[in-house]
Every structure is written in C-alpha cells, then in structure tokens.
Design a protein around this motif. Sequence first.
Motif, PDB file in Angstrom:
ATOM      1  N   LEU A 280      18.897 -41.383 -92.225  1.00 61.48           N
ATOM      2  CA  LEU A 280      17.986 -42.490 -92.508  1.00 61.48           C
ATOM      3  C   LEU A 280      17.038 -42.681 -91.340  1.00 61.48           C
ATOM      4  N   ILE A 281      15.740 -42.745 -91.627  1.00 61.85           N
ATOM      5  CA  ILE A 281      14.742 -43.030 -90.602  1.00 61.85           C
ATOM      6  C   ILE A 281      14.282 -44.474 -90.768  1.00 61.85           C
ATOM      7  N   VAL A 282      14.245 -45.200 -89.653  1.00 62.73           N
ATOM      8  CA  VAL A 282      13.806 -46.598 -89.633  1.00 62.73           C
ATOM      9  C   VAL A 282      12.543 -46.680 -88.771  1.00 62.73           C
ATOM     10  N   ARG A 283      11.506 -47.322 -89.311  1.00 63.99           N
ATOM     11  CA  ARG A 283      10.238 -47.471 -88.585  1.00 63.99           C
ATOM     12  C   ARG A 283       9.859 -48.946 -88.501  1.00 63.99           C
ATOM     13  N   PHE A 284       9.301 -49.351 -87.378  1.00 60.02           N
ATOM     14  CA  PHE A 284       8.701 -50.679 -87.242  1.00 60.02           C
ATOM     15  C   PHE A 284       7.843 -50.691 -85.983  1.00 60.02           C
ATOM     16  N   PHE A 285       7.049 -51.721 -85.826  1.00 63.77           N
ATOM     17  CA  PHE A 285       6.202 -51.887 -84.647  1.00 63.77           C
ATOM     18  C   PHE A 285       6.725 -53.074 -83.844  1.00 63.77           C
ATOM     19  N   ALA A 286       7.043 -52.843 -82.582  1.00 61.77           N
ATOM     20  CA  ALA A 286       7.561 -53.924 -81.738  1.00 61.77           C
ATOM     21  C   ALA A 286       7.582 -53.474 -80.287  1.00 61.77           C
ATOM     22  N   ALA A 287       7.848 -54.428 -79.406  1.00 64.61           N
ATOM     23  CA  ALA A 287       8.046 -54.166 -77.982  1.00 64.61           C
ATOM     24  C   ALA A 287       9.464 -54.590 -77.612  1.00 64.61           C
ATOM     25  N   GLY A 288       9.810 -54.383 -76.339  1.00 65.84           N
ATOM     26  CA  GLY A 288      11.123 -54.791 -75.853  1.00 65.84           C
ATOM     27  C   GLY A 288      12.123 -53.665 -75.822  1.00 65.84           C
ATOM     28  N   TRP A 289      11.817 -52.601 -75.071  1.00 69.76           N
ATOM     29  CA  TRP A 289      12.676 -51.421 -75.056  1.00 69.76           C
ATOM     30  C   TRP A 289      14.076 -51.713 -74.540  1.00 69.76           C
ATOM     31  N   LEU A 290      14.189 -52.563 -73.531  1.00 68.27           N
ATOM     32  CA  LEU A 290      15.511 -52.841 -72.965  1.00 68.27           C
ATOM     33  C   LEU A 290      16.419 -53.487 -73.998  1.00 68.27           C
ATOM     34  N   GLU A 291      15.904 -54.435 -74.762  1.00 65.21           N
ATOM     35  CA  GLU A 291      16.712 -55.076 -75.804  1.00 65.21           C
ATOM     36  C   GLU A 291      17.063 -54.070 -76.905  1.00 65.21           C
ATOM     37  N   MET A 292      16.165 -53.131 -77.168  1.00 71.33           N
ATOM     38  CA  MET A 292      16.495 -52.075 -78.133  1.00 71.33           C
ATOM     39  C   MET A 292      17.635 -51.209 -77.622  1.00 71.33           C
ATOM     40  N   VAL A 293      17.594 -50.869 -76.341  1.00 65.16           N
ATOM     41  CA  VAL A 293      18.646 -50.042 -75.749  1.00 65.16           C
ATOM     42  C   VAL A 293      19.992 -50.743 -75.844  1.00 65.16           C
ATOM     43  N   TRP A 294      20.017 -52.045 -75.559  1.00 67.12           N
ATOM     44  CA  TRP A 294      21.281 -52.786 -75.648  1.00 67.12           C
ATOM     45  C   TRP A 294      21.884 -52.645 -77.039  1.00 67.12           C
ATOM     46  N   HIS A 295      21.050 -52.661 -78.080  1.00 68.26           N
ATOM     47  CA  HIS A 295      21.570 -52.535 -79.440  1.00 68.26           C
ATOM     48  C   HIS A 295      21.915 -51.084 -79.769  1.00 68.26           C
ATOM     49  N   LEU A 296      21.045 -50.165 -79.417  1.00 69.45           N
ATOM     50  CA  LEU A 296      21.246 -48.762 -79.777  1.00 69.45           C
ATOM     51  C   LEU A 296      22.526 -48.188 -79.167  1.00 69.45           C
ATOM     52  N   TYR A 297      22.902 -48.674 -77.999  1.00 62.89           N
ATOM     53  CA  TYR A 297      24.102 -48.156 -77.334  1.00 62.89           C
ATOM     54  C   TYR A 297      25.332 -48.296 -78.221  1.00 62.89           C
ATOM     55  N   GLN A 298      25.366 -49.339 -79.045  1.00 66.95           N
ATOM     56  CA  GLN A 298      26.530 -49.588 -79.901  1.00 66.95           C
ATOM     57  C   GLN A 298      26.716 -48.510 -80.969  1.00 66.95           C
ATOM     58  N   TRP A 299      25.662 -47.768 -81.273  1.00 68.85           N
ATOM     59  CA  TRP A 299      25.741 -46.747 -82.311  1.00 68.85           C
ATOM     60  C   TRP A 299      26.174 -45.388 -81.753  1.00 68.85           C
ATOM     61  N   GLY A 300      26.407 -45.286 -80.453  1.00 68.23           N
ATOM     62  CA  GLY A 300      26.845 -44.040 -79.852  1.00 68.23           C
ATOM     63  C   GLY A 300      25.866 -42.912 -80.122  1.00 68.23           C
ATOM     64  N   ASP A 301      26.375 -41.758 -80.581  1.00 67.88           N
ATOM     65  CA  ASP A 301      25.507 -40.616 -80.867  1.00 67.88           C
ATOM     66  C   ASP A 301      25.097 -40.565 -82.333  1.00 67.88           C
TER      67      ASP A 301
END
Length: 327
Positions: A280-301
Amino acid sequence: MSFSKAQDLVRLARLAATRRRGISLAEICEEFGVSHRTAQRMTEALEATFPLADHNDGEDRKRRWTLADPDLDKLQLRNETGLEALEIAARHAETEGRLRHAKALTDLRDGLLHRLPRDKARRLEYDADFVLSSLGQVTRPGPKVRLNPDLLDAIIESLRGLFRLRVRYGNPDAPHRILEPHGVLLGHRIYLAARDPAKSAEIRNFRMDLIFEAETLEDGFNLENDFNLSDYAARSFGVWQDPDQFGEVIWRFAPEAADRAAGFQFHPHQILEPQEDGSLIVRFFAAGWLEMVWHLYQWGDKVEVLAPEPLRRMVQDHRRPDFASMP
C-alpha cells in the motif's frame, strides 16, 4: 405513524427550530441516513404537523425549513446518548486543563436534566452513569500539560473578539510580546497558532505551556486572508510547522502491513494506492519530519519512505525487523 418515525419528526422539528438557517433536504439525508425522497416526505410531515413550520430558498438555491415554536421545548426526547456525550466531553476537557469548557459542558448537562420531570431526569441520569462507568480511559505515555485557567480564559477572549494578546513567552521574566491569535491546536501538546507582527507576518505555533502570562488587549486585528485552522493544521503531520519541510510525503507499506495501514488516517488529505503486489502506498502533503519518524519507527521494517529524500535518510537505519506487532 410508527414510534421511530414520530421520534424522527420531533427531532427534525428541533433541528429546524435551532439551526439559524434552517435545515435542507441534503442535511436531512445526512442527519437521518435517508434517501432524498424520504427527506421530502419528512418535510411534508413537518409542515402538516407544525403550523409554524416554513421554508425559504436561499442565495445558494437550496430550500431550507425553519420552525419558530415557543412550545417546542416541551417536546423533549429521552436522550441518554446526548447526556453521555456531554459528560464524556466535560471529563475530557477537565483532563486537558480546559476548565472553562468543562464547566460550560457540565452546565449544559445540568440544563438538559433540569428541563425534564424529576423522575425522568433521575432515571436518565442513572442510565447514563451506568454506561459511563463501563467506559475506561486508556492512559498513553506523554506529557500531560496543565494550563492556567486564567491564561486560557484570556486566550479564548482574545480569539472570540479578535483582540491582540500580550504575553510573556519562554520564561516568566521574558519581555512582553504582542500576538494576534488565530486558533488553538490540540494534540500531545497544546499550541496557540498566532502571528507576532513585530517579527513576521507568518503564523507560528506557540507552546501553551510556555506562555507564562497573558492579557487580552482592547486592540483588534484582522485574521490572515482566507485563514482556515483545519487547513493550517493539515500542513503538518503532527503540530510542528516548518515551511522548508513542507512537500509531498510518500510511504510504502509492505503487503503484510497493508490492511493495518489502510485503517489509519495518517493525514486528513491522504491518498491510498493499493499495489498489485499487495503493498500500500500512502501519499499526502505535510511538514514535520521528526514527528513522522516517531510514528514510522513503530512499523519497524514494514514501511519504506519513498519521499522526501531527507525523511528517507532519517528512517532508513532504524527500520527494525524484530517488532512482534504493528501499531
């Protein structure tokens, strides 16, 4: 007429009476989950039952029904869900430190009960309390910001009247600065979206827990042209606003994570693109890379960042394969 239809008619009458512009056929369809033809029949029943019901055509060419009836308050439906909703909202506001809102919601709840006969009010309150006792509050890690009620009152008054706000920000001894509030963002922290005209015309976020003093001034100001708080909030993934980071974000979730990811709303304006291989590919327009990283880490690989490149580099070396479950 069945009991359920009678209840719907009373509810429609109250909506027509309480909405400033009245209620349209499209809004009736949405409120009651009915077809256009059923909505038409409901308005016919409304006009036949309530002599003071009327309709008019607005500038948008939509017909709306209104009702001016001083005795309508006597038609009170039993509404446990409304009572529960007010109580839950009041508790949530109190937890967030919004004591002014908590009191207003409690007053609305008490007013709802006061307008009912005592025996019905007691039974309604008992039923609502039973449901509320069955609802648990999930505790999540993170800062619990307690706001000074006087400070919050000043900010609300400023927003209500579009008055400038004089604050000390950062520490209690900081020099005063004048802000032009545009809204409040509620999240893991609470932020005031405001303009500091002495520094820039740009709207910035100010942490509410770092505002140590606030005074509503009598000087008015104008909101930024076409400002919309929802659109402003959507420019960030969380609450952090950084114009230099704003752009298209593209994530690819592995096939085994696709169904789980499809149940998430990562962003209000996201686009989901199921792939032939099951990913699944998810697209959106936004800023805030650090907050994205905090969430993405939970998904592992199970997730891969395709864009932007700086965000991909931030995540790449921290994609673990050994997480036992996904968010």
